[in-house]
Design an enzyme around this catalytic site. Structure first.
Site, PDB file in Angstrom:
ATOM      1  N   HIS A  69       0.956  -1.124   0.166  1.00 32.45           N
ATOM      2  CA  HIS A  69       0.010   0.066  -0.115  1.00 32.45           C
ATOM      3  C   HIS A  69       0.886   1.303   0.079  1.00 32.45           C
ATOM      4  O   HIS A  69       1.743   1.298   0.676  1.00 32.45           O
ATOM      5  CB  HIS A  69      -0.981  -0.034   1.097  1.00 32.45           C
ATOM      6  N   PRO A  70       0.545   2.423  -0.486  1.00 29.94           N
ATOM      7  CA  PRO A  70       0.939   3.627  -0.639  1.00 29.94           C
ATOM      8  C   PRO A  70       0.782   4.304   0.693  1.00 29.94           C
ATOM      9  O   PRO A  70       0.037   4.013   1.419  1.00 29.94           O
ATOM     10  CB  PRO A  70       0.177   4.408  -1.813  1.00 29.94           C
ATOM     11  N   SER A  86      -6.406   3.819  -5.424  1.00 27.50           N
ATOM     12  CA  SER A  86      -5.989   4.622  -4.423  1.00 27.50           C
ATOM     13  C   SER A  86      -6.168   6.114  -4.577  1.00 27.50           C
ATOM     14  O   SER A  86      -6.296   6.813  -3.707  1.00 27.50           O
ATOM     15  CB  SER A  86      -4.346   4.301  -4.017  1.00 27.50           C
ATOM     16  N   GLU A  89      -9.507   7.040  -3.771  1.00 24.19           N
ATOM     17  CA  GLU A  89      -9.723   7.279  -2.460  1.00 24.19           C
ATOM     18  C   GLU A  89      -8.894   8.430  -1.648  1.00 24.19           C
ATOM     19  O   GLU A  89      -9.620   9.144  -0.931  1.00 24.19           O
ATOM     20  CB  GLU A  89      -9.407   5.980  -1.720  1.00 24.19           C
ATOM     21  N   GLN A  90      -7.910   8.662  -2.143  1.00 21.81           N
ATOM     22  CA  GLN A  90      -6.885   9.538  -1.231  1.00 21.81           C
ATOM     23  C   GLN A  90      -7.493  11.105  -1.825  1.00 21.81           C
ATOM     24  O   GLN A  90      -7.598  12.263  -1.080  1.00 21.81           O
ATOM     25  CB  GLN A  90      -5.628   9.804  -1.902  1.00 21.81           C
ATOM     26  N   PHE A 121       0.982   3.249   7.224  1.00 22.64           N
ATOM     27  CA  PHE A 121      -0.107   3.234   7.935  1.00 22.64           C
ATOM     28  C   PHE A 121      -1.208   3.339   7.012  1.00 22.64           C
ATOM     29  O   PHE A 121      -1.245   3.842   5.842  1.00 22.64           O
ATOM     30  CB  PHE A 121      -0.237   4.870   8.638  1.00 22.64           C
ATOM     31  N   LEU A 123      -5.349   3.298   6.524  1.00 23.70           N
ATOM     32  CA  LEU A 123      -6.644   3.923   6.890  1.00 23.70           C
ATOM     33  C   LEU A 123      -7.841   3.828   5.894  1.00 23.70           C
ATOM     34  O   LEU A 123      -7.306   4.399   4.750  1.00 23.70           O
ATOM     35  CB  LEU A 123      -6.506   5.285   7.572  1.00 23.70           C
ATOM     36  N   ALA A 124      -8.934   3.278   5.973  1.00 25.87           N
ATOM     37  CA  ALA A 124      -9.820   3.371   4.971  1.00 25.87           C
ATOM     38  C   ALA A 124     -10.390   4.648   4.975  1.00 25.87           C
ATOM     39  O   ALA A 124     -11.203   5.091   5.677  1.00 25.87           O
ATOM     40  CB  ALA A 124     -10.797   2.402   5.275  1.00 25.87           C
TER      41      ALA A 124
END
Ligand SMILES: [Zn+2]
Length: 631
Positions: A69-70, A86, A89-90, A121, A123-124
């Site tokens: 994951h990034p 991603s 989402e980001q 880290f 986190l959704a």
């Protein structure tokens, strides 16, 4: 075109795999393994099977997945080399629009987190409602989780990865948890009412008969009527009672030929004529939970159990459908015992358990319960005797009710750790509490040799460790020493006194009694051996409330119908169902809490996807009951 479950079930393996492409970051092997268990009964089942694959894959594969994951708002985002999922989402979480200050803070957190745990880290960021966490929420969560234990944090990252996959799956299948979203939104809207002193800090506090409490009642009443309940009123203790009535004519199902089942309309079969002999008064299913809260509470404790059945009634009303039984949803006014010493005032009133002396109890500001009731206009005549009479009249006749069911957020970490959205409660635990003190001899810490001490704190400490070991031995008992004090202790004095508390709970009375017996015996033993004495008094003793087997089975069947495995667990906390248990059969359904199931805390959280499943399980329960009444 959104994907359908039958397409996924029917597709050849490589094609099915490409349908689930991008679910887990650079890790198609997870979907590949889950696909071997096709056909899937539901998307919820697929989601669970995916968690199982990763669970069995072992720590090395789990860490590799996390490392795939990034970083949040990290270099990959800046250089625009994230996967499409991603990036979506980001940017939805607004991370692409960070201020310079926020960006710097996130970089610092990324570095500290990586240094501590050795992985990024996770986190959704689309959050429990799927609509995105704010940047402030993201940073606060990051800061909090930085202090976690590595083993826990590893699991928390995996849970967030599954939540990310859940949302990606919803997108692929074009699924929106519409009913869960409504339930989530009702809770969010209700949490706008909070008491002065708390509201200003964004904290939720709603204690019995405060103005915020009354505003909640009025709001719930209004929503019930808007949902299509036939009636909704606020009763003499402040409960909000909504009723959705049964079919006008319900026939005795024990008489074989009384009913023909024709598309949910219940028609008498005997030459199209009603048979008065078999016409019966429909019974009522009782359900609900409390809307009062502890101080600085979560938004879901209690309230979830009001809004889940409310959503079901709204759907029945929208479909113009009635069941062969009535549904009574009660939003109980008081369960938490925050303002006055009495607890379960709301559900207690329904079982006839209301002590008239409670009206004279004073809150911390010296306001009596009776004054609070008058302020809330619960008794318009202002006459105490009339008020007590009205409260006594709230007692329900159990013969008119089928039973009581309650949906509640788990308030514990069990379902969260198992990646299960729902759990079936076997019993509300029996409990017993004690306060005690061990008395030894206070003496000089420098001059008293170790073999000549009467150290009261060491005796209590020994008991605390025994509690831990003895409760663990049962598997499902819990024992806690929440208070342990050396009164007026000094750094250079052997403790002469040590006060302590005991809280012992188990799923049935026998198990609780055995635990209690062993603990008291060890206390005696430790004290004798150490030459100290003790005093101990019980302060509370509550019997277990085991679920009624046939009602527990209904919840189990409802969970199974959703394609989910049944997990049975006892409830460590007390609930309104405990009160109703005294007069009618009851059973509860638990819904998973996020953040390790933390409750009585603003971090309490659950997703709208889990709430959707709770609504679907409740609807399943209603169907079962309707089916039984028409068979
Ligand atoms: Zn509760």
């Amino acid at each position: 075109m959104p994907l359908t479950l039958s397409q996924l079930n029917a597709a050849p393996a490589p094609e099915a795999l490409s349908m689930l492409d991008g679910l887990y970051e650079h890790s198609p092997w997870i979907a590949e393994a889950a696909l071997q268990q096709r056909p899937f009964q539901s998307v919820a089942q697929l989601k669970y099977l995916l968690t199982e694959v990763l669970d069995k894959a072992g720590r090395k594969a789990q860490i590799a997945l996390i490392r795939a994951h990034p970083e949040l708002a990290g270099k990959a985002m800046v250089s625009q080399s994230l996967t499409a999922e991603s990036t979506n989402e980001q940017s939805k979480a607004g991370l692409t629009n960070c201020s310079a200050e926020e960006f710097a803070r996130l970089q610092q957190l990324n570095a500290e987190y990586n240094a501590k745990f050795g992985w990024p880290f996770i986190l959704a960021v689309r959050g429990p409602r799927g609509t995105g966490l704010s940047r402030a929420e993201i940073i606060a969560t990051f800061e909090r989780r930085l202090h976690g234990h590595p083993d826990f944090e590893l699991q928390e990252c995996l849970r967030n990865i599954h939540r990310i996959a859940e949302i990606r799956l919803n997108d692929k299948f074009g699924l929106t948890p519409t009913l869960g979203n409504d339930v989530w939104d009702w809770q969010e809207a209700l949490s706008e009412f909070s008491e002065p002193g708390f509201a200003e800090q964004g904290q939720l506090t709603v204690t019995y008969l405060s103005d915020a409490h009354r505003a909640c009642a009025a709001r719930i009443q209004g929503w019930m009527l808007a949902c299509g309940f036939d009636s909704a009123h606020i009763d003499a203790v402040g409960n909000v009672v909504g009723r959705y009535e049964a079919l006008a004519n319900v026939f005795d199902t024990s008489s074989q030929d009384a009913i023909s089942n024709n598309n949910d309309s219940y028609l008498p079969r005997q030459n199209g004529e009603y048979s008065p002999k078999t016409l019966i008064k429909p019974k009522t299913l009782l359900t609900g939970s409390h809307y009062d809260t502890v101080r600085n509470a979560g938004k879901y404790d209690g309230r979830l159990g009001i809004f889940v059945p409310m959503a079901c009634v709204r759907e029945l009303h929208r479909a113009g459908r009635r069941l062969p039984f009535a549904i009574e949803v009660v939003a109980f006014a008081e369960e938490e015992g925050q303002r006055f010493k009495a607890t379960f005032l709301g559900s207690g009133a329904l079982t006839g358990d209301f002590n008239p002396e409670w009206l004279d109890q004073l809150d911390a500001d010296g306001i009596s319960m009776w004054q609070a009731m008058q302020h809330a206009v619960l008794c318009p005549s202002g006459d105490k005797a009339a008020a007590l009479q009205a409260i006594a009249a709230l007692k329900r006749d159990p013969t008119q009710y089928m039973g009581f069911v309650e949906v509640h957020i788990e308030q514990g970490p069990v379902l969260n750790a198992l990646n299960l959205p729902l759990g079936v409660v076997t019993a509300i635990n029996a409990s017993v509490r004690y306060v005690g003190e061990v008395i030894g001899t206070a003496s000089h810490a420098g001059t008293t040799p170790m073999n000549q001490r009467q150290d009261a704190a060491c005796a209590v400490a020994e008991l605390a460790l025994y509690l831990e070991q003895r409760a663990a031995q049962d598997g499902d008992s819990v024992a806690t020493m929440g208070q342990l004090n050396v009164p007026a202790g000094s750094i250079n004095v052997v403790p002469g006194r040590c006060s302590f508390s005991l809280d012992l709970r188990a799923p049935n009375d026998l198990q609780r009694n055995a635990l209690e017996g062993d603990v008291l015996q060890k206390l005696e033993q430790f004290c004798t051996r150490r030459g100290v004495r003790y005093e101990i008094q019980p302060t509370m003793r509550v019997s277990a409330a085991p679920s009624a087997p046939e009602w527990q089975q209904r919840w189990e069947a409802a969970v199974t119908a959703l394609g989910l495995p049944v997990h049975r667990l006892p409830s460590g906390a007390g609930h309104d169902a405990m009160k109703l248990h005294e007069v009618m059969p009851q059973a509860m359904l638990f819904v998973r809490g996020q953040n390790a199931g933390i409750s009585h805390n603003p971090l309490e959280s659950t997703t709208s996807d889990d709430m959707q499943l709770a609504v679907e399980a409740f609807a399943q329960l209603l169907e079962q009951l309707a089916g039984k009444n028409r068979s």
